[in-house]
Design an enzyme around this catalytic site. Structure first.
Site, short mmCIF file in Angstrom:
data_model
loop_
_atom_site.label_atom_id
_atom_site.label_comp_id
_atom_site.label_asym_id
_atom_site.label_seq_id
_atom_site.Cartn_x
_atom_site.Cartn_y
_atom_site.Cartn_z
N LEU A 60 0.86 -1.19 0.00
CA LEU A 60 0.00 0.00 0.00
C LEU A 60 0.89 1.24 0.00
CD1 LEU A 60 -2.70 -1.14 2.60
CD2 LEU A 60 -2.61 -1.51 0.12
N ARG B 225 1.35 14.53 6.76
CA ARG B 225 2.06 14.85 8.00
C ARG B 225 3.57 14.95 7.81
NH1 ARG B 225 -0.28 10.63 12.27
NH2 ARG B 225 -0.89 9.50 10.37
N LYS C 176 5.54 10.41 0.37
CA LYS C 176 5.93 9.84 1.66
C LYS C 176 6.81 8.59 1.54
CE LYS C 176 3.09 7.57 4.46
NZ LYS C 176 2.13 7.21 5.53
N GLN D 296 -4.73 3.80 -7.30
CA GLN D 296 -5.86 4.21 -6.48
C GLN D 296 -6.03 5.71 -6.70
OE1 GLN D 296 -5.45 4.13 -2.18
NE2 GLN D 296 -7.64 3.83 -1.86
N ASN E 166 -2.46 -4.04 16.63
CA ASN E 166 -2.49 -4.37 15.21
C ASN E 166 -1.43 -3.54 14.48
OD1 ASN E 166 -3.16 -5.04 12.57
ND2 ASN E 166 -4.97 -3.70 12.51
N ASN F 262 42.20 20.93 -18.41
CA ASN F 262 41.34 20.14 -19.28
C ASN F 262 40.18 20.90 -19.89
OD1 ASN F 262 40.17 20.41 -16.72
ND2 ASN F 262 38.99 18.54 -16.92
#
Length: 456
Positions: free
Chosen positions: A9, A16, A23, A73, A170, A386
């Site tokens: 994802l 933020r 991001k 998306q 989670n 050069n």
């Protein structure tokens, strides 16, 4: 193990971060976060990887290239909606799908592998990667039943006082039975405060269907860090740096001060090499054995041989041979190649040049667009001239040439084998083999001239 797939994802803008850079492209230890994720996945036996892109889609595709397939998306309507965009590619396939966020660069391949194994061992339709957090505030809590099975995921805002005491959280990474995932996604609703379709709702849908939902607890909470702002980015950088440094030290590299040593994730360093404080090693750099690097050296995308010293110098996109010394305060610009037993001393700059074995440029010189043979001595303050303001030209110096101090070699020019350039010369044409070249005004002494000046 069944066929495995992965969905990354990477469609969120990341407001933020307060950055013009998308991001997941913010680097951690020199590599974009999403590239860390896909490289970790790439070390597993994954059949297909699909990255869900949105903002900055073209830059993400450019960064990851053919490591992934891509779906767009176009409108960010939540994590479940993002995963659903992969249905045209994965929806009909049998297997297990890993869903992971592109801003979680610290999840190890070993943890992903353990998640897959736990998923299969429990014959689950979904398995949640969880972790134990000392401060779980802000995270969804994993609520287990009396038998220790996952009963539900409760978000912070919906958790009771008792549920908020739960420390198992989670992480936002999951394994799913692939077909069950896409079937359940069709049932996800957006009747919430944000009006979005949330992936954790798939867990509840599968549970209501009587399917097995499992959870695998990772031992290290730090792995699960999601980067949403610059502070979290700095935390990820610190954790990744410590991990990389530890790996090299356990493989036989001495790092005097790990806190001030920055090594890219893709760098390779041979055993018994020593990194002094302040060293920065970036990109696909390869350093041989028994080298001494630093202090305060910066090496980018370069190959360094064995028994070589880089002392307080900058080396960019270059190759350095064995038993060679660079620095202090030298600068190797891109496309520089140094042979074995070469010496590049203090305040020497080399650009797009090749130097043969046993050649020395000891101090205060500029070597640009040059091909220099073996056993050549370049005296202090000498330069290859050069550039004429519009074009670059090449200087060729063959083997065994001696160039005296403060010489200007005006390209295009060739110094043939064994020739000798007198100090202070400006050389504009070819010097034959074994010849002495002097290109300076003849000295003239004006006797008594200083007394005349003082008498005025």
């Amino acid at each position: 193990m069944s066929n495995i797939f992965a969905i990354i994802l990477a469609a969120g803008q990341g407001t933020r971060m307060k950055s013009k850079l998308y991001k997941v492209l913010h680097p951690v230890c020199g590599k974009p976060m999403v590239e860390h994720v896909i490289d970790h996945i790439g070390s597993l036996e994954v059949e297909r990887v699909v990255t869900v892109v949105g903002h900055g889609a073209e830059l993400v595709k450019e960064t990851l290239g053919d490591k992934s397939e891509y779906v767009l998306q176009a409108e960010q309507l939540g994590t479940a909606h993002a995963v659903q965009q992969a249905e045209p590619i994965l929806g009909s396939l049998e297997g297990t799908t890993l869903v992971v966020c592109g801003d979680t660069p610290l999840i190890r391949p070993e943890t992903m592998q353990a998640l897959f194994a736990h998923h299969e061992a429990n014959h689950a339709k979904a398995t949640i990667l969880t972790a134990v957090a000392e401060n779980p505030t802000g995270y969804g809590r994993i609520i287990r039943d009396a038998a220790g099975q996952v009963a539900q995921i409760v978000e912070q805002k919906d958790a009771s006082a008792e549920q908020q005491l739960v420390k198992e959280i989670n992480t936002g990474t999951y394994c799913f039975d692939n077909k069950a995932l896409f079937a359940a996604l069709k049932q996800v609703k957006n009747d919430n405060a944000q009006g979005e379709y949330y992936l954790p709702d798939v867990i509840e849908i599968l549970q209501k269907q009587g399917e097995v939902v499992a959870a695998y607890v990772t031992e290290n909470f730090d792995e699960t860090l999601g980067v949403n702002d610059r502070f979290a980015l700095s935390q990820a950088e610190e954790l990744m740096r410590a991990r990389i440094n530890e790996r090299h030290m356990r493989n036989g590299v001495t790092i005097i001060n790990p806190a001030t040593t920055h090594i890219s994730a893709d760098a390779v360093i041979g055993s018994d090499s020593v990194l002094l404080p302040g060293v920065i090693i970036e990109g696909q750099t390869v350093i041989g054995e028994d080298c001494k690097i630093g202090p305060n050296s910066h090496i980018v995308n370069s190959q360094i041989g064995n028994n070589t010293t880089i002392h307080s110098s900058v080396v960019l996109d270059s190759q350095v041979g064995n038993e060679t010394a660079v620095g202090p305060f030298a600068h190797l610009r891109p496309q520089s190649t140094l042979g074995d037993h070469v010496k590049i001393g203090n305040f020497v700059e080399v650009k797009k040049s090749k130097l043969g074995d046993d050649t020395k440029v000891s101090h205060l010189s500029y070597i640009g667009d040059a091909e220099i043979g073996s056993n050549v001595n370049i005296g202090c303050g000498s330069i290859t001239v050069n550039y004429d303001g519009k074009n670059k030209f090449k200087t060729t110096i063959e083997d065994d040439v001696f160039v005296g101090c403060n010489s200007n070699l005006v390209a295009p020019v060739t110094l043939k084998k064994g020739s000798f350039i007198a100090a202070g010369s400006t050389i504009t044409k070819e010097v034959p083999e074994d010849a002495l070249a002097i290109g300076r005004a003849r000295q003239e002494n004006k006797l008594g001239y200083v007394s005349k000046l003082n008498s005025k």
